[in-house]
Design an enzyme around this catalytic site. Structure first.
Site, PDB file in Angstrom:
ATOM      1  N   ILE A   1       0.815  -1.225   0.000  1.00  0.00           N
ATOM      2  CA  ILE A   1       0.000   0.000   0.000  1.00  0.00           C
ATOM      3  C   ILE A   1       0.842   1.264   0.000  1.00  0.00           C
ATOM      4  O   ILE A   1       0.305   2.362  -0.059  1.00  0.00           O
ATOM      5  CB  ILE A   1      -0.993   0.024   1.186  1.00  0.00           C
ATOM      6  CG1 ILE A   1      -0.272  -0.199   2.517  1.00  0.00           C
ATOM      7  CG2 ILE A   1      -2.101  -0.985   0.991  1.00  0.00           C
ATOM      8  CD1 ILE A   1      -1.211  -0.100   3.720  1.00  0.00           C
TER       9      ILE A   1
ATOM     10  N   VAL B   1       5.290  -0.462   2.945  1.00  0.00           N
ATOM     11  CA  VAL B   1       4.167  -0.766   3.835  1.00  0.00           C
ATOM     12  C   VAL B   1       3.170  -1.670   3.108  1.00  0.00           C
ATOM     13  O   VAL B   1       2.817  -1.399   1.959  1.00  0.00           O
ATOM     14  CB  VAL B   1       3.446   0.523   4.285  1.00  0.00           C
ATOM     15  CG1 VAL B   1       2.371   0.192   5.323  1.00  0.00           C
ATOM     16  CG2 VAL B   1       4.438   1.509   4.857  1.00  0.00           C
TER      17      VAL B   1
ATOM     18  N   GLY C   1       8.018   4.382   1.758  1.00  0.00           N
ATOM     19  CA  GLY C   1       8.536   5.649   2.253  1.00  0.00           C
ATOM     20  C   GLY C   1       9.976   5.476   2.668  1.00  0.00           C
ATOM     21  O   GLY C   1      10.618   4.487   2.320  1.00  0.00           O
ATOM     22  N   GLY C   2      10.451   6.477   3.407  1.00  0.00           N
ATOM     23  CA  GLY C   2      11.848   6.447   3.805  1.00  0.00           C
ATOM     24  C   GLY C   2      12.195   5.229   4.637  1.00  0.00           C
ATOM     25  O   GLY C   2      13.323   4.736   4.605  1.00  0.00           O
TER      26      GLY C   2
ATOM     27  N   ASP D   1       9.717  13.372  14.508  1.00  0.00           N
ATOM     28  CA  ASP D   1       9.579  13.571  13.064  1.00  0.00           C
ATOM     29  C   ASP D   1       8.121  13.912  12.728  1.00  0.00           C
ATOM     30  O   ASP D   1       7.530  13.325  11.827  1.00  0.00           O
ATOM     31  CB  ASP D   1      10.042  12.321  12.308  1.00  0.00           C
ATOM     32  CG  ASP D   1      10.255  12.607  10.820  1.00  0.00           C
ATOM     33  OD1 ASP D   1      10.337  13.801  10.453  1.00  0.00           O
ATOM     34  OD2 ASP D   1      10.336  11.647  10.033  1.00  0.00           O
TER      35      ASP D   1
ATOM     36  N   LYS E   1       4.907  -2.680   8.252  1.00  0.00           N
ATOM     37  CA  LYS E   1       5.986  -1.856   7.698  1.00  0.00           C
ATOM     38  C   LYS E   1       7.240  -2.714   7.645  1.00  0.00           C
ATOM     39  O   LYS E   1       7.771  -3.107   8.690  1.00  0.00           O
ATOM     40  CB  LYS E   1       6.183  -0.647   8.613  1.00  0.00           C
ATOM     41  CG  LYS E   1       7.073   0.393   8.034  1.00  0.00           C
ATOM     42  CD  LYS E   1       6.956   1.687   8.809  1.00  0.00           C
ATOM     43  CE  LYS E   1       5.896   2.575   8.227  1.00  0.00           C
ATOM     44  NZ  LYS E   1       5.970   3.957   8.668  1.00  0.00           N
TER      45      LYS E   1
END
Lengths: 204, 927
Positions: free
Chosen positions: B53, B61, B56-57, B178, B76
């Site tokens: 789905i 995921v 990212g960094g 973050d 993840k």
């Protein structure tokens, strides 16, 4: 995406100002290496040649980094280096010895990782017809197409890359950008003509 | 896909082919390592991977099913970039477990962290690190913000929910590190979830050897960016950045450098004051944690008792010039249903989903700015005053005195009996008469008949009519006082101005018992102050001393409101965008003493305000908004430097640029500029073309000189500090191309950073000769004394050469001759002394009567000076003085201010700093 890229560029600007050049180089390669190598593969038309030119880009990055003034983004600069290196590679077909970054194993490691994974990924993705059309185009024409269409860059960014390090002034860039738009139209006309030729040959 | 490619032809297949020809795929190498392993359909531990789905960094995921609990999860799978080695991996898992302990409806739950080979085996995929998290359906705030600013009502809801989550995590000692729009998910029903709590630290801590710090730079607090320890207050800072971004649709730049209030001003109410506190550079000045933040947001939210029916949902707005008053503006209304549901959620069972969409909020009208005059730069507004009913404006400019009903098509001109421009103007409380100063008199204007009467003599720089309408307070060239309208020729002086200062503004206390005034002191910025004096002439009482009362217009502004507050502008100093903001301070009308501390009324960005006036109730404030800009001009010298071709502009940005020196070959002018936000050194070829950066860092680099060796570039560097902080400049040395910077010495004195156009240190100066055998000279303040020492480009400060025991500020702007043998020393109101350094012989040169020197510069042959001057007719002129000859006028270009000059080595060119200003009247309403 843009925000993330801006943030990345800002962070590297900061590191650059602190003199942490090795870190900047490593991260620039990690971030932009893949797309620049993909670009080179398109423009040179050969994975092997792209690989060699990419090494040159890595060296130029390392050598040029201390004097880089952030007149453009690091990404644009990487493409400028890539375009210049491609140009030089055509003028110097036997290539030059790579030296600079060999002292820095972590840079070499990133470079190797980018090369291995990207080239593996690129394998067998190009259709014959597309490859043929690409080969008909001048390298600079291919460069303009990739940067403008695939990389979605502004005309001023494309102009900055095509002008390379020669021009820093905005007016010249803008003027060149206008000229590039016209050239872009001519490239498309050429492609249409090629297609028409192909079509005629197929019918014949 | 670009627009051109789409529109270039009608043949869709051609467009498709074009895209393919242009296609140059690329891949993130780290992601590739994970992506190459397709986990869909496989099982990690007890999680069956259903579909990918996102990526990212941190990694990729997947949607997965927890086969033990039969529930969907977000799995993840961490990228090699996130977990480069065993140590990093272990830390990540530890952090994720600790974050898993936070159970709150506004935080996406972490269910499980671990490592596994495929289906419990090892080998095929190798060990993969993963985090199983709550699957949140919806979109990120990043995705939502792509459509532009988020409407204030929705944003208030999101902000409150995020703060609620932060409050819980902070209470448990967990810091996000973050926080950004990418890490906040919202669902269609208004539910808000913060993702990836605590993971940032773990993800990057494995790379600390390279100095990388956790988080995303654009959102990082100053301490986080420096790699220092962070706590909850760092999240508060990131929250502030995010809030501005979501409110305006653009990520604010320079959050760790610019003044918080300046950035906060971009956010609409009620966020601005909250953002301003979140973005404080010092952690101690921010909200302590999510809990305090939440309290502030709740305070900004309307209460249930203050409801209004049928609210209108307002669209998000970006205010190009936002004014956000502090405590004066409160949110007053909202919707009962919205508040009830929100309040209910404060205590609702966290396991239950949120029940409704975010409620709309209606706020009080936003403060607005309205422009009242539109004069051209060549005809700046001298003074202006708003009528007591707030419906008319009186103003003066170079062409005369005018009064205009706001909204009327044209002003009425007032003929002054003695002619000449009017300096200041004031209304009577009834609004039926005006008092205005002409060149040498005080004039009464009856607005019914437009008749004018001279009632007193004098040159006035400040006027204010008392509330009783019977007395006028004034400031003139020497003093502050008042006069009675019954016998206006009998002035009652109360205070004599101090040496080195002038007074430009006066205001009556609400009870008419005191007169406040601003004393601008050019000899010592720190002595610039607001004081007041009673009508019996007792000693003045200090209300406020602040060097920021100085600004580039040379005017201040002062109003004493009915509520007992003095309102005045304070300059915003670099690195904030140059400008000023209004502040208010309660002052006891009986004693003149300040009560409590001042509050900031406006958060204007890039706006300079001076010459204030208000209506009777002080609901509207009129002020002269002025803009200043300094540019480098270049003109050709002729006749041995006695004539100058009309100079043309050399530097072409809209920022402030001032010349420092010429390159040795005369081909370049070295100048400093704030084009990048901080002052940087650039070189501009006089033949044209783009300017080249020489030294451009976040610190300020100013006033460069070339060393006598011809190979060194010397310049002042000011550390980048928060606005208004005192700094200690360092003299730096670099190669000619700006590389190889190294500190040479730190000045003895302190200097206050000044506003745009005036970045030079006030208390020290250095100049270098061209002669190789001569040395540079450095002057520094030591108390009242100005101490001159030799300066070597390699060893720094040398022996003291001489000192002036009681030096004036004007003497700071001395110059050294090209052979290094003579010094030109200006004085405030007198001649320029040219002193031979060896032997001490000296002589004086003077400007024409009525002109005072500003900055003298030696001609390249050392046989004369170029001197910028301010003359009594308020014109700025540039003179050439060849020693032994009368001065000759080189240039004047009113109303522009001519500052320092630099002559090229061959004596053929003169670079000049030229300052332009543009003044107009604006009005702030509903503040």
């Amino acid at each position: 995406m843009e925000g993330a890229r801006e943030a990345f560029e800002a962070e590297l600007h900061l590191l650059h100002a602190q003199g942490r050049l090795r870190e900047v180089a490593t991260r620039v390669l990690g971030e932009y290496g893949g797309e620049v190598l993909g670009f080179l593969a398109n423009v040179t038309g050969s994975r092997d040649e792209a690989s060699v030119v990419f090494s040159q880009v890595c060296e130029d990055l390392w050598v040029g980094l201390p004097a880089f003034r952030f007149g453009c983004s690091l990404r644009t600069w990487m493409y400028t280096l890539a375009r210049n290196a491609t140009h030089r590679a055509r003028l110097e077909p036997f290539g030059r010895k790579r030296v600079a970054i060999s002292d820095h194993p972590e840079l070499l490691e990133v470079e190797a990782r980018v090369r291995t994974t990207t080239l593996t990924y690129l394998r067998s993705e190009t259709k014959d017809r597309v490859r043929r059309l690409r080969e008909e185009l001048e390298p600079d024409d291919r460069t303009i197409l990739v940067l403008r269409i695939d990389r979605d860059m502004s005309w001023n960014e494309v102009a900055a890359i095509m002008l390379g390090d020669r021009v820093e002034d905005e007016a010249t860039r803008t003027q060149h950008a206008a000229w590039l738009r016209k050239r872009f139209e001519r490239i498309k006309e050429r492609l249409r003509a090629m297609l028409a030729r192909e079509e005629a040959a197929r019918r014949a | 896909m670009t627009g051109e490619a789409r529109s270039s032809g009608s043949d869709e297949s051609f467009e498709q082919l074009l895209r393919e020809v242009a296609r140059a795929p690329s891949i993130d190498p780290d992601e590739a390592l994970v992506a190459q392993v397709d986990l869909v359909g496989r099982t990690l531990a007890h999680f069956r991977v259903v579909e990918r789905i996102g990526a990212g960094g941190m990694g990729v995921v997947y949607r997965a099913i927890d086969e033990k609990l039969q529930r969907p999860v977000a799995l993840k799978v961490l990228s090699p970039r996130a977990v480069r080695d065993r140590e990093a991996r272990e830390l990540l898992l530890r952090e994720a477990r600790s974050a898993a302990a936070v159970n709150h409806p506004n935080i996406a739950a972490v269910y499980e962290v671990g490592e596994a080979g495929e289906a419990g085996e090892t080998g095929e995929t190798g060990n993969v690190s993963f985090i199983a998290m709550e699957l949140v359906e919806g979109t990120t705030l990043r995705a939502q913000s792509k459509n532009g600013p988020i409407a204030p009502d929705a944003l208030l809801h999101f902000a409150t929910e995020i703060a609620r989550g932060l409050a819980r995590a902070h209470k448990q000692g967990i810091v996000h590190r973050d926080l950004k729009p990418d890490n906040v998910m919202t669902s269609g029903d208004g539910q808000v979830k913060i993702l990836d709590f605590g993971l940032a630290k773990a993800v990057t801590s494995g790379e600390t050897s390279s100095g990388q710090v956790a988080g995303t730079p654009a959102y990082m607090s100053p301490e986080q960016a420096m790699g220092a320890a962070v706590d909850a207050r760092s999240d508060v800072f990131s929250f502030g950045v995010m809030l501005v971004e979501l409110a305006t649709g653009t990520l604010p730049e320079g959050v760790r450098k610019r003044a918080p209030a300046e950035i906060a001003a971009r956010a609409p109410m009620p966020f601005a004051p909250i953002v301003a506190r979140c973005l404080q550079h010092e952690p101690a000045d921010r909200f302590a944690d999510g809990d305090e933040l939440l309290a502030a947001l709740r305070a900004a939210m309307p209460s249930a008792g203050e409801t209004k029916p049928a609210p209108t949902r307002r669209k998000g707005r970006v205010f190009p010039l936002v004014v956000a008053a502090g405590a004066a503006v409160v949110v007053t209304a909202t919707v009962a249903i919205g508040v009830s549901s929100r309040r209910a959620r404060d205590v609702h069972d966290p396991r239950l989903p949120a029940s409704s969409a975010p409620p709309p909020v209606v706020t009080k009208p936003t403060p607005t700015l309205r422009r009242l005059t539109a004069n051209i730069p060549a005809d700046p507004i001298a003074h202006a005053a708003l009528s007591p009913d707030g419906k008319s404006l009186a103003w003066s400019d170079a062409t005369g005195l005018y009064v205009q009903t706001l909204g009327a098509p044209a002003p009425r001109a007032i003929e002054l009996p003695s002619g000449g421009p009017s300096a200041v103007v004031a209304w009577t409380p009834s609004g039926k008469r005006l008092y205005a100063s002409s060149t040498d008199a005080l004039i009464e204007v009856d607005l019914a008949t437009m008749a004018t009467t001279e009632i007193a003599k004098g040159r006035f720089s400040g006027l204010a009519v008392a509330g009783d309408g019977k007395h006028i307070a004034f400031a003139d060239t020497d003093r502050v006082g008042y006069l009675s309208l019954e016998s206006p020729r009998d002035a009652h002086p109360l205070v004599q101005k101090k040496d080195g200062c002038f007074i430009s503004e006066v205001a009556w206390s609400p009870d008419g018992g005191r007169i406040a005034y601003v004393s601008h002191c050019f000899d010592s910025l720190a002595a610039t102050a607001i004081e007041s004096v009673d009508l019996d002439g007792h000693a003045p009482q200090l209300a406020l001393a602040d060097p920021r009362l100085w600004n580039d217009s040379g005017y201040g502004g002062l109003v004493w409101t009915k509520a007992g507050e003095l309102v005045y502008p304070l300059a915003e100093w670099l690195p904030a965008e140059p400008g000023s903001n209004l502040h208010a301070l309660h002052v006891d009308p009986k004693t003149g003493a300040a009560i409590g501390s001042a509050r900031q009324l406006t958060h204007l960005v890039g706006v300079n305000a001076s010459r204030l006036s208000t209506d009777a109730e002080a609901t509207r404030i009129a002020f002269v908004r002025f803009e200043v800009q300094t540019d480098v001009y270049l003109g050709a010298l002729e006749d041995g430097g006695r004539r100058l071709h009309p100079p043309t502009r050399l530097t072409l940005t809209d920022r402030n640029e001032r010349p420092s020196t010429f390159s040795r070959d005369g081909a370049d002018v070295l100048f400093f500029t704030d084009r990048n936000g901080s002052f940087d050194l650039y070189a501009q070829a006089i033949a044209g073309g783009p300017a080249r950066p020489l030294v451009a860092t976040p610190a300020w680099e100013t006033m460069s000189q070339l060393g006598p060796d011809g190979a060194s570039l010397l310049f002042w560097q000011f550390p980048a500090v928060a606005a208004g902080e005192a700094v200690k400049p360092t003299l730096m040395r670099a190669h000619l191309d700006g590389t190889g910077n190294a500190p040479l010495l730190t000045t003895l004195g302190f200097s206050h950073p000044a506003g745009a156009g005036r970045p030079q240190p006030w208390e020290m100066r250095f100049r270098c000769p061209r002669a190789k055998d001569a040395s540079c000279l450095l002057s520094e303040r030591d108390g009242d004394a100005l101490v001159f020492t030799a300066l070597d480009p390699f060893t720094g400060r040398g022996k003291e050469r001489f000192r002036f025991a009681h030096a004036t500020a004007a003497q700071n702007l001395w110059d050294l001759s090209p052979d290094g043998r003579r010094l030109a020393l200006p004085s405030a109101n007198g001649p320029i002394t040219v002193r031979t350094l060896e032997g001490g012989a000296s002589f004086e040169v003077s400007l024409p009567s009525g002109c005072d020197p500003l900055v003298p510069t030696f001609a390249s042959d050392g046989a004369g000076l170029f001197v910028s001057a301010e003359c009594q007719d308020e014109a700025f002129r540039l003179y050439a003085i060849r020693f032994g000859e009368k001065p000759t006028l080189l240039w004047e270009d009113p109303p522009r201010l001519l500052l320092e000059t630099e002559a090229s080595p061959d004596g053929k060119q003169l670079a000049i700093a030229v300052k332009t200003s543009d003044d107009d009247v604006w009005m702030l309403q509903d503040w």
